[in-house]
Scaffold this motif. Structure first.
Motif, PDB file in Angstrom:
ATOM      1  N   LYS A 106      61.009 -10.886   1.543  1.00  0.00           N
ATOM      2  CA  LYS A 106      61.776 -10.166   0.542  1.00  0.00           C
ATOM      3  C   LYS A 106      61.522  -8.676   0.684  1.00  0.00           C
ATOM      4  N   LEU A 151      54.438 -13.647   1.335  1.00  0.00           N
ATOM      5  CA  LEU A 151      55.792 -14.210   1.274  1.00  0.00           C
ATOM      6  C   LEU A 151      56.414 -14.283   2.673  1.00  0.00           C
ATOM      7  N   LYS A 176      50.945  -5.401  -4.302  1.00  0.00           N
ATOM      8  CA  LYS A 176      52.338  -5.680  -3.962  1.00  0.00           C
ATOM      9  C   LYS A 176      52.497  -5.897  -2.452  1.00  0.00           C
ATOM     10  N   HIS A 181      49.810 -11.223  -8.664  1.00  0.00           N
ATOM     11  CA  HIS A 181      50.789 -10.984  -9.718  1.00  0.00           C
ATOM     12  C   HIS A 181      50.099 -10.863 -11.087  1.00  0.00           C
ATOM     13  N   ILE A 192      49.249 -15.052  -4.056  1.00  0.00           N
ATOM     14  CA  ILE A 192      50.390 -14.332  -4.641  1.00  0.00           C
ATOM     15  C   ILE A 192      50.324 -14.359  -6.169  1.00  0.00           C
ATOM     16  N   ILE A 235      51.294  -9.339  -1.585  1.00  0.00           N
ATOM     17  CA  ILE A 235      52.289 -10.344  -1.988  1.00  0.00           C
ATOM     18  C   ILE A 235      53.424 -10.395  -0.967  1.00  0.00           C
ATOM     19  N   LYS A 236      53.895  -9.233  -0.582  1.00  0.00           N
ATOM     20  CA  LYS A 236      54.996  -9.156   0.389  1.00  0.00           C
ATOM     21  C   LYS A 236      54.600  -9.798   1.716  1.00  0.00           C
ATOM     22  N   ASP A 283      61.349  -4.630  -0.886  1.00  0.00           N
ATOM     23  CA  ASP A 283      60.595  -4.050  -2.004  1.00  0.00           C
ATOM     24  C   ASP A 283      61.330  -4.196  -3.337  1.00  0.00           C
ATOM     25  N   PHE A 338      56.717 -16.808  -8.953  1.00  0.00           N
ATOM     26  CA  PHE A 338      56.595 -17.018  -7.510  1.00  0.00           C
ATOM     27  C   PHE A 338      56.440 -18.502  -7.187  1.00  0.00           C
ATOM     28  N   ILE A 363      60.996  -7.745  -4.660  1.00  0.00           N
ATOM     29  CA  ILE A 363      59.638  -8.013  -5.135  1.00  0.00           C
ATOM     30  C   ILE A 363      59.387  -7.307  -6.463  1.00  0.00           C
TER      31      ILE A 363
END
Length: 262
Positions: free
Chosen positions: A191, A184, A177, A230, A226, A180-181, A193, A208, A196
């Motif tokens: 974004k 992004l 996670k 995911h 990402i 991914i954050k 938490d 995404f 997400i």
């Protein structure tokens, strides 16, 4: 000379037989006069206590053999969990991991699931057997305590390893996670938490990709990572859902043991 000896022996045997027949005829029907034939082999009386002791010994060996076999299975699970942890570390430092590593990770998780279900099923059987032994009084106090101690030790060991596995999976999810954050944010899709988490909870690997819109080609590398993270999270969560019932059962068993296990 040899022929003469043979004939002499035959004559002696014939004479002996005639003498014995004469003796039997003289005795007539008086069976009491005939000496009984006794066997050199005597059959010992059956010792029911010895049979019970032998049966008890076999049952003891069977019980402890099953316990030891399950302990080996738990050790096997532990080795797989360590390997999974090692693979997680390698996957997290690569933007896009090789397919071979991903298949290996998937295979290891399937092995952990299969082995853990096997161990749990047999633990339940042993627990039922212990309850029956306690109800019927088929074991003396010392043997029952020994059986119970081995059973409790197995549960605690299994629970410890499965807790480690659950923690490893939860940690990996959190780190995926974070990746991914970060990606992004790099492409200007920052974004928080909560946002997400909402996207991760959607069982749609393309969510995404839809977010990027016209920027897909310009941000392809970030998008690939990402989407892969995911996919990892979705697979991981499915695996943990499958095992949740087992975790609940383990917690119930530990609660039932109470201070005995502690």
């Amino acid at each position: 000379t040899q022929l003469l000896k043979t004939k002499t022996t035959a004559n002696m045997t014939s004479v002996a037989l005639r003498d014995r027949l004469a003796q039997l005829s003289a005795l007539g029907q008086d069976e009491s006069a005939i000496e009984p034939v006794t066997s050199a082999y005597k059959i010992a009386p059956i010792d029911s206590h010895e049979i019970t002791a032998n049966r008890h010994s076999v049952l003891e060996d069977d019980y402890f053999s099953k316990i030891e076999s399950l302990k080996l299975k738990v050790n096997e699970i532990e080795n797989h969990v360590r390997h999974i942890s090692h693979l997680h570390g390698e996957l997290l430092v690569k933007a896009v991991a090789p397919d071979a590593q991903r298949r290996e990770l998937e295979s290891l998780m399937e092995k952990v699931s299969s082995l853990s279900r096997h161990v749990q099923g047999n633990i339940k059987k042993i627990g039922t057997r212990l309850e029956q032994d306690e109800t019927k009084g088929s074991l003396n106090d010392a043997d029952f305590r020994m059986h119970r101690t081995q059973y409790n030790s197995l549960i605690m060991r299994f629970n410890t390893i499965m807790d480690q596995y659950q923690l490893e999976q939860t940690t990996y999810r959190s780190r995926c996670k974070d990746r991914i954050k970060r990606q992004l944010k790099i492409v200007g899709k920052d974004k928080d938490d909560e946002e997400i988490d909402e996207m991760l909870n959607v069982n749609n690997p393309n969510i995404f990709s839809d977010e990027f819109g016209a920027q897909k080609q310009q941000s392809k590398q970030a998008l690939d990572e990402i989407e892969q993270r995911h996919t990892d999270i979705l697979q991981l969560e499915e695996n943990m859902r499958e095992l949740q019932e087992m975790f609940d059962e383990l917690n119930r068993l530990i609660d039932e043991q109470g201070e005995v296990i502690k």
